[in-house]
Design a protein around this motif. Structure first.
Motif, PDB file in Angstrom:
ATOM      1  N   ASN A  95     -12.488  16.830  19.232  1.00  0.00           N
ATOM      2  CA  ASN A  95     -13.815  17.389  18.964  1.00  0.00           C
ATOM      3  C   ASN A  95     -14.228  18.392  20.035  1.00  0.00           C
ATOM      4  OD1 ASN A  95     -14.254  14.142  17.905  1.00  0.00           O
ATOM      5  ND2 ASN A  95     -14.618  15.808  16.458  1.00  0.00           N
ATOM      6  N   ASP A  96     -13.769  18.173  21.265  1.00  0.00           N
ATOM      7  CA  ASP A  96     -14.047  19.150  22.322  1.00  0.00           C
ATOM      8  C   ASP A  96     -13.348  20.477  22.052  1.00  0.00           C
ATOM      9  OD1 ASP A  96     -15.487  17.173  23.572  1.00  0.00           O
ATOM     10  OD2 ASP A  96     -13.892  16.631  24.980  1.00  0.00           O
ATOM     11  N   MET A  97     -12.149  20.427  21.477  1.00  0.00           N
ATOM     12  CA  MET A  97     -11.359  21.636  21.264  1.00  0.00           C
ATOM     13  C   MET A  97     -11.647  22.310  19.927  1.00  0.00           C
ATOM     14  SD  MET A  97      -7.682  20.216  22.713  1.00  0.00           S
ATOM     15  CE  MET A  97      -6.810  21.742  22.325  1.00  0.00           C
ATOM     16  N   TYR A  98     -11.847  21.507  18.870  1.00  0.00           N
ATOM     17  CA  TYR A  98     -11.950  22.070  17.522  1.00  0.00           C
ATOM     18  C   TYR A  98     -13.254  21.741  16.819  1.00  0.00           C
ATOM     19  CZ  TYR A  98      -6.882  22.191  18.313  1.00  0.00           C
ATOM     20  OH  TYR A  98      -5.625  22.398  18.840  1.00  0.00           O
ATOM     21  N   GLY A  99     -14.136  21.020  17.449  1.00  0.00           N
ATOM     22  CA  GLY A  99     -15.357  20.606  16.765  1.00  0.00           C
ATOM     23  C   GLY A  99     -15.029  19.604  15.665  1.00  0.00           C
ATOM     24  N   PHE A 100     -15.619  19.826  14.492  1.00  0.00           N
ATOM     25  CA  PHE A 100     -15.363  18.937  13.357  1.00  0.00           C
ATOM     26  C   PHE A 100     -14.522  19.633  12.298  1.00  0.00           C
ATOM     27  CE2 PHE A 100     -19.299  17.284  15.246  1.00  0.00           C
ATOM     28  CZ  PHE A 100     -18.910  15.975  15.454  1.00  0.00           C
ATOM     29  N   ALA A 101     -13.735  20.605  12.725  1.00  0.00           N
ATOM     30  CA  ALA A 101     -12.826  21.274  11.787  1.00  0.00           C
ATOM     31  C   ALA A 101     -11.769  20.286  11.300  1.00  0.00           C
ATOM     32  CB  ALA A 101     -12.159  22.460  12.477  1.00  0.00           C
ATOM     33  N   PRO A 102     -11.331  20.418  10.055  1.00  0.00           N
ATOM     34  CA  PRO A 102     -10.321  19.501   9.518  1.00  0.00           C
ATOM     35  C   PRO A 102      -9.044  19.518  10.363  1.00  0.00           C
ATOM     36  CG  PRO A 102     -11.297  20.803   7.763  1.00  0.00           C
ATOM     37  CD  PRO A 102     -11.784  21.404   9.046  1.00  0.00           C
ATOM     38  N   ALA A 103      -8.447  18.362  10.513  1.00  0.00           N
ATOM     39  CA  ALA A 103      -7.224  18.215  11.293  1.00  0.00           C
ATOM     40  C   ALA A 103      -6.038  18.009  10.366  1.00  0.00           C
ATOM     41  CB  ALA A 103      -7.348  17.029  12.245  1.00  0.00           C
ATOM     42  N   ASP A 104      -4.873  18.367  10.840  1.00  0.00           N
ATOM     43  CA  ASP A 104      -3.645  18.106  10.092  1.00  0.00           C
ATOM     44  C   ASP A 104      -2.582  17.589  11.048  1.00  0.00           C
ATOM     45  OD1 ASP A 104      -1.698  20.415  10.902  1.00  0.00           O
ATOM     46  OD2 ASP A 104      -3.599  21.419  10.470  1.00  0.00           O
ATOM     47  N   TYR A 105      -1.536  17.025  10.476  1.00  0.00           N
ATOM     48  CA  TYR A 105      -0.524  16.329  11.273  1.00  0.00           C
ATOM     49  C   TYR A 105       0.412  17.275  12.026  1.00  0.00           C
ATOM     50  CZ  TYR A 105      -1.981  12.019   9.000  1.00  0.00           C
ATOM     51  OH  TYR A 105      -2.716  10.940   8.565  1.00  0.00           O
TER      52      TYR A 105
END
Length: 364
Positions: A188-198
């Protein structure tokens, strides 16, 4: 029968026996091998599950949650009403599980977690070193050191139960992380709440500052290549520390009380380094508590020689072994003398009670 012939008597139907002498006793080498196997089996399964997590196809994995954990933190810890309700539920659950007045101490758990989170808000060089010690060093060596201590002070059976417990707890934790993948605070510090992928690499979080202090890339490399990047909940750092504390409390209340400081230190370090939320730490401690409650029955049956061994004679264990106690302790008048009924519920030590069970008839 010769010794060589007796060693061929391998009992495949009875897992309690292995290579046996002609008198039925277990061959010492095989007995040691069996104990070692029982001790490392859960640990081995956990390490295999953790290492092979990266090979699970992304199409088979569930979606990664990036906002559930922050929302739970805000609901259960930052919101005053949620904090009060959460503390009340903890106390009520502890009472139902243990029937001990010490369960009221659970009211302080969310307060302690929130206080430690506030202390972890501002990074500093001194804080980096203080957090690195429990998170980057003690976490990895403490289970082995504690198992050796149990082996030396309480016997092999107690040490084996501990290693089985911590391996089982960690295996369940990894399975939970695979079924419910969650992002850590560093995400969350790096990308906020942007969707994550593997396909995203892991991050060392605050340990990157430790690498700079030490002049290495050890933790950056390790976390960038982690086989399980999105496994914030449950926190196994919390699970390790809490389980060690509970086993130490079983050995000695004084030892357990001292290790409460270590648990708080570990909790603070995980949040300071941006690797876990408060709810992760709580769930990790919950896994440890359930694991310990299951293991406690086996600790009682192991009957080690540690100072607090007699404080854990649970009534259900005693009643389960009633026939053995009858043959050993029943005198001519039909009395059990010096029979100690002890129960321990979540650290509550009752007073010794000497029972006269005259008139109790046990059928052989």
């Amino acid at each position: 029968m010769s010794i060589r012939a007796s060693l061929r008597r391998m009992c495949l139907c009875n897992p309690r026996q292995c290579f046996r002498h002609s008198d039925g006793s277990c061959f010492p080498v095989c007995g040691f091998a069996k104990q070692a196997f029982l001790a490392i089996l859960p640990l081995g399964l956990w390490l295999i599950a953790f290492s092979c997590a990266q090979f699970v196809p992304s199409a088979w994995r569930p979606g990664i949650s990036v906002d559930v954990l922050p929302a739970l933190d805000e609901l259960l810890f930052d919101n005053s009403l949620g904090l009060v309700c959460f503390a009340a539920v903890l106390v009520a659950s502890g009472w139902l599980a243990t029937r001990s007045h010490l369960s009221t101490l659970l009211v302080f758990v969310p307060l302690v977690l929130r206080g430690l989170r506030d202390l972890a808000a501002v990074p500093s060089t001194a804080g980096d070193i203080l957090a690195f010690i429990p998170y980057g060093v003690l976490h990895y060596i403490s289970p082995f050191l504690f198992a050796l201590y149990l082996w030396w002070s309480a016997g092999a059976k107690i040490a084996i139960i501990f290693t089985q417990a911590i391996g089982t707890q960690n295996l369940l934790g990894v399975l939970t992380q695979l079924l419910f993948p969650t992002a850590a605070p560093w995400y969350n510090d790096m990308y906020g709440f942007a969707p994550a992928d593997y396909s995203m690499p892991g991050s060392p979080g605050g340990l990157a500052r430790v690498d700079k202090i030490l002049g290495t890339h050890m933790y950056t490399s390790a976390f960038n290549n982690s086989p399980l990047v999105f496994g914030a909940m449950p926190s196994l750092h919390s699970g390790f520390a809490v389980l060690i504390m509970l086993f130490a409390m079983h050995m000695s209340r004084r030892q357990g009380s001292v290790l409460m400081i270590y648990v708080c230190w570990q909790w603070w370090a995980t949040m300071y380094l941006r690797h876990h939320y408060m709810v992760d730490l709580f769930v990790g401690g919950f896994y440890s508590s359930v694991t310990y409650m299951v293991a406690r029955r086996y600790l009682v049956r192991a009957a080690g020689n540690y100072p607090g061994a007699t404080d854990y004679k649970l009534l259900d264990v005693m009643l389960g072994d009633l026939r053995d106690m009858k043959s050993e302790s029943l005198n001519d008048q039909g009395l059990w003398e010096n029979t100690i009924l002890k129960s321990r519920r979540a650290g509550d030590r009752d007073s010794l009670k000497t029972a006269s069970l005259e008139g109790v008839v046990v059928e052989a």
